[in-house]
Design a protein around this motif. Structure first.
Motif, PDB file in Angstrom:
ATOM      1  N   LEU A 165       0.813  -1.213   0.000  1.00 23.94           N
ATOM      2  CA  LEU A 165       0.000   0.000   0.000  1.00 23.94           C
ATOM      3  C   LEU A 165       0.847   1.264   0.000  1.00 23.94           C
ATOM      4  CD1 LEU A 165      -2.896  -0.912   2.417  1.00 23.94           C
ATOM      5  CD2 LEU A 165      -2.978  -0.715  -0.051  1.00 23.94           C
ATOM      6  N   ALA A 166       2.035   1.207   0.574  1.00 23.00           N
ATOM      7  CA  ALA A 166       2.890   2.381   0.600  1.00 23.00           C
ATOM      8  C   ALA A 166       3.283   2.808  -0.804  1.00 23.00           C
ATOM      9  CB  ALA A 166       4.125   2.109   1.441  1.00 23.00           C
ATOM     10  N   GLN A 167       3.417   1.851  -1.733  1.00 24.30           N
ATOM     11  CA  GLN A 167       3.767   2.198  -3.103  1.00 24.30           C
ATOM     12  C   GLN A 167       2.555   2.702  -3.874  1.00 24.30           C
ATOM     13  OE1 GLN A 167       5.580  -1.240  -4.790  1.00 24.30           O
ATOM     14  NE2 GLN A 167       7.436  -1.076  -3.544  1.00 24.30           N
ATOM     15  N   LEU A 168       1.350   2.324  -3.463  1.00 24.80           N
ATOM     16  CA  LEU A 168       0.137   2.761  -4.136  1.00 24.80           C
ATOM     17  C   LEU A 168      -0.318   4.139  -3.690  1.00 24.80           C
ATOM     18  CD1 LEU A 168      -1.941  -0.524  -4.067  1.00 24.80           C
ATOM     19  CD2 LEU A 168      -0.682   0.438  -5.989  1.00 24.80           C
ATOM     20  N   ARG A 169       0.295   4.673  -2.668  1.00 22.52           N
ATOM     21  CA  ARG A 169      -0.106   5.957  -2.104  1.00 22.52           C
ATOM     22  C   ARG A 169       0.137   7.071  -3.121  1.00 22.52           C
ATOM     23  NH1 ARG A 169       2.862   8.785   2.797  1.00 22.52           N
ATOM     24  NH2 ARG A 169       1.703  10.697   2.726  1.00 22.52           N
ATOM     25  N   LEU A 170      -0.860   7.909  -3.276  1.00 22.02           N
ATOM     26  CA  LEU A 170      -0.743   9.013  -4.215  1.00 22.02           C
ATOM     27  C   LEU A 170       0.251  10.034  -3.682  1.00 22.02           C
ATOM     28  CD1 LEU A 170      -4.489   9.509  -5.096  1.00 22.02           C
ATOM     29  CD2 LEU A 170      -2.747   8.394  -6.467  1.00 22.02           C
ATOM     30  N   GLN A 171       1.100  10.536  -4.549  1.00 26.31           N
ATOM     31  CA  GLN A 171       2.121  11.481  -4.122  1.00 26.31           C
ATOM     32  C   GLN A 171       1.658  12.934  -4.228  1.00 26.31           C
ATOM     33  OE1 GLN A 171       4.881  10.485  -2.667  1.00 26.31           O
ATOM     34  NE2 GLN A 171       4.201   8.377  -2.924  1.00 26.31           N
ATOM     35  N   SER A 172       0.673  13.196  -5.027  1.00 27.17           N
ATOM     36  CA  SER A 172       0.252  14.563  -5.256  1.00 27.17           C
ATOM     37  C   SER A 172      -0.799  14.968  -4.228  1.00 27.17           C
ATOM     38  CB  SER A 172      -0.320  14.700  -6.664  1.00 27.17           C
ATOM     39  OG  SER A 172      -0.941  15.949  -6.815  1.00 27.17           O
ATOM     40  N   VAL A 173      -0.542  16.058  -3.536  1.00 28.94           N
ATOM     41  CA  VAL A 173      -1.495  16.562  -2.554  1.00 28.94           C
ATOM     42  C   VAL A 173      -2.746  17.084  -3.262  1.00 28.94           C
ATOM     43  CG1 VAL A 173      -1.848  18.301  -0.767  1.00 28.94           C
ATOM     44  CG2 VAL A 173       0.319  17.099  -0.918  1.00 28.94           C
ATOM     45  N   GLY A 174      -2.578  17.650  -4.436  1.00 23.00           N
ATOM     46  CA  GLY A 174      -3.718  18.166  -5.188  1.00 23.00           C
ATOM     47  C   GLY A 174      -4.690  17.072  -5.579  1.00 23.00           C
ATOM     48  N   VAL A 175      -4.174  15.928  -6.022  1.00 25.93           N
ATOM     49  CA  VAL A 175      -5.037  14.806  -6.392  1.00 25.93           C
ATOM     50  C   VAL A 175      -5.763  14.288  -5.156  1.00 25.93           C
ATOM     51  CG1 VAL A 175      -5.058  12.464  -7.313  1.00 25.93           C
ATOM     52  CG2 VAL A 175      -3.613  14.195  -8.377  1.00 25.93           C
ATOM     53  N   GLN A 176      -5.053  14.218  -4.043  1.00 24.58           N
ATOM     54  CA  GLN A 176      -5.688  13.774  -2.810  1.00 24.58           C
ATOM     55  C   GLN A 176      -6.789  14.746  -2.388  1.00 24.58           C
ATOM     56  OE1 GLN A 176      -2.715  13.211   0.193  1.00 24.58           O
ATOM     57  NE2 GLN A 176      -1.684  11.571  -0.918  1.00 24.58           N
ATOM     58  N   ALA A 177      -6.547  16.043  -2.532  1.00 25.90           N
ATOM     59  CA  ALA A 177      -7.555  17.039  -2.158  1.00 25.90           C
ATOM     60  C   ALA A 177      -8.787  16.921  -3.061  1.00 25.90           C
ATOM     61  CB  ALA A 177      -6.960  18.438  -2.230  1.00 25.90           C
ATOM     62  N   LEU A 178      -8.577  16.703  -4.360  1.00 27.12           N
ATOM     63  CA  LEU A 178      -9.711  16.532  -5.266  1.00 27.12           C
ATOM     64  C   LEU A 178     -10.526  15.296  -4.931  1.00 27.12           C
ATOM     65  CD1 LEU A 178      -8.236  17.549  -8.737  1.00 27.12           C
ATOM     66  CD2 LEU A 178     -10.056  18.686  -7.467  1.00 27.12           C
ATOM     67  N   ILE A 179      -9.850  14.211  -4.629  1.00 29.54           N
ATOM     68  CA  ILE A 179     -10.556  12.974  -4.258  1.00 29.54           C
ATOM     69  C   ILE A 179     -11.364  13.205  -2.989  1.00 29.54           C
ATOM     70  CG2 ILE A 179     -10.232  10.608  -3.434  1.00 29.54           C
ATOM     71  CD1 ILE A 179      -7.854  10.422  -5.369  1.00 29.54           C
ATOM     72  N   LEU A 180     -10.769  13.857  -2.001  1.00 25.94           N
ATOM     73  CA  LEU A 180     -11.468  14.138  -0.755  1.00 25.94           C
ATOM     74  C   LEU A 180     -12.661  15.052  -0.993  1.00 25.94           C
ATOM     75  CD1 LEU A 180     -11.496  13.786   2.318  1.00 25.94           C
ATOM     76  CD2 LEU A 180     -10.020  15.763   2.468  1.00 25.94           C
ATOM     77  N   PHE A 181     -12.507  16.075  -1.829  1.00 22.95           N
ATOM     78  CA  PHE A 181     -13.587  17.000  -2.122  1.00 22.95           C
ATOM     79  C   PHE A 181     -14.756  16.282  -2.803  1.00 22.95           C
ATOM     80  CE2 PHE A 181     -15.643  19.855  -5.188  1.00 22.95           C
ATOM     81  CZ  PHE A 181     -16.189  20.770  -4.303  1.00 22.95           C
ATOM     82  N   PHE A 182     -14.485  15.498  -3.840  1.00 21.56           N
ATOM     83  CA  PHE A 182     -15.555  14.819  -4.558  1.00 21.56           C
ATOM     84  C   PHE A 182     -16.215  13.732  -3.699  1.00 21.56           C
ATOM     85  CE2 PHE A 182     -13.394  16.518  -8.395  1.00 21.56           C
ATOM     86  CZ  PHE A 182     -14.462  17.280  -8.842  1.00 21.56           C
ATOM     87  N   THR A 183     -15.440  13.102  -2.839  1.00 21.13           N
ATOM     88  CA  THR A 183     -16.026  12.129  -1.916  1.00 21.13           C
ATOM     89  C   THR A 183     -16.975  12.831  -0.946  1.00 21.13           C
ATOM     90  OG1 THR A 183     -14.038  10.771  -2.074  1.00 21.13           O
ATOM     91  CG2 THR A 183     -15.514  10.341  -0.221  1.00 21.13           C
ATOM     92  N   GLY A 184     -16.557  13.978  -0.420  1.00 23.38           N
ATOM     93  CA  GLY A 184     -17.408  14.729   0.491  1.00 23.38           C
ATOM     94  C   GLY A 184     -18.684  15.207  -0.173  1.00 23.38           C
ATOM     95  N   VAL A 185     -18.582  15.705  -1.411  1.00 28.25           N
ATOM     96  CA  VAL A 185     -19.771  16.157  -2.125  1.00 28.25           C
ATOM     97  C   VAL A 185     -20.700  14.984  -2.402  1.00 28.25           C
ATOM     98  CG1 VAL A 185     -20.561  17.102  -4.341  1.00 28.25           C
ATOM     99  CG2 VAL A 185     -18.657  18.189  -3.133  1.00 28.25           C
ATOM    100  N   THR A 186     -20.135  13.849  -2.787  1.00 22.49           N
ATOM    101  CA  THR A 186     -20.950  12.670  -3.059  1.00 22.49           C
ATOM    102  C   THR A 186     -21.670  12.200  -1.799  1.00 22.49           C
ATOM    103  OG1 THR A 186     -19.396  12.001  -4.777  1.00 22.49           O
ATOM    104  CG2 THR A 186     -20.909  10.325  -3.960  1.00 22.49           C
ATOM    105  N   LEU A 187     -20.956  12.147  -0.684  1.00 24.36           N
ATOM    106  CA  LEU A 187     -21.583  11.729   0.576  1.00 24.36           C
ATOM    107  C   LEU A 187     -22.656  12.721   1.003  1.00 24.36           C
ATOM    108  CD1 LEU A 187     -18.538  10.399   2.599  1.00 24.36           C
ATOM    109  CD2 LEU A 187     -20.400   9.071   1.597  1.00 24.36           C
TER     110      LEU A 187
END
Length: 190
Positions: A165-187
């Motif tokens: 899992l450590a290798q699968l971790r996304l390195q970009s903070v921006g991509v992580q922020a977008l995923i978190l934002f869209f997950t929050g909107v979806t929920l």
């Protein structure tokens, strides 16, 4: 909510009644579902006038409710859980090799927010489930996972390997922020 709302509203009579229940039944309290039944014996006159004979089912302060319904044994259990969560957070802070320094702080902040909210209210299912999830995550993060040592075997199968899992971790903070934002909107929309 101001101080006058607490002392002149309905919370203060409930809190003093909950403490009176604890004083009369200090070891075990009045029982888990016994608060509304025991409240009848301690009902203050000012609460009767403010609520027109209504009976609260909770103390609107989780610690006082635990003291009233579970006594000292419940309070000690609550303090043990709280101390364990604090020790888990300190253990995480002492670990210099933690992969993400922000996640434990966010989890611990959520737990502290839960405790602050429960000073003036009580635990509802949604908040209680979130607290238990955050507590489990904090304890899990506090434990160090030793690397598994490969065991010598006579069989060498050439199975496809899954990257850790450590290798699968996304390195970009921006991509992580977008995923978190869209997950929050979806929920939120669900």
């Amino acid at each position: 909510m101001g101080i006058s709302d607490l002392t002149q509203g309905t919370r203060w009579p409930i809190w003093t009644t909950a403490f009176a229940m604890f004083v009369d039944y200090p070891l075990f309290g009045v029982g888990l579902d016994g608060f509304p039944l025991a409240f009848q014996k301690y009902r203050p006159v000012e609460y009767w006038h403010r609520e027109w004979g209504g009976t609260p089912t909770r103390a609107h302060n989780e610690f006082l409710h635990i003291l009233a319904t579970q006594g000292l044994l419940g309070a000690i259990a609550t303090l043990v859980i709280t101390a364990g969560l604090g020790m888990a957070f300190i253990r995480i802070l002492r670990n210099k090799e933690r992969p993400d320094p922000i996640l434990p702080l966010a989890i611990f902040s959520g737990i502290v927010g839960f405790y602050i909210q429960n000073i003036f209210s009580f635990t509802v299912i949604g908040c209680g489930a979130l607290f238990m999830t955050l507590a489990a995550l904090l304890v899990r993060l506090s434990r160090s996972m030793p690397e598994p040592t490969p065991q010598p075997s006579a069989w060498r199968l050439s199975l496809p390997t899954v990257p850790p899992l450590a290798q699968l971790r996304l390195q970009s903070v921006g991509v992580q922020a977008l995923i978190l934002f869209f997950t929050g909107v979806t929920l939120y929309l669900i």
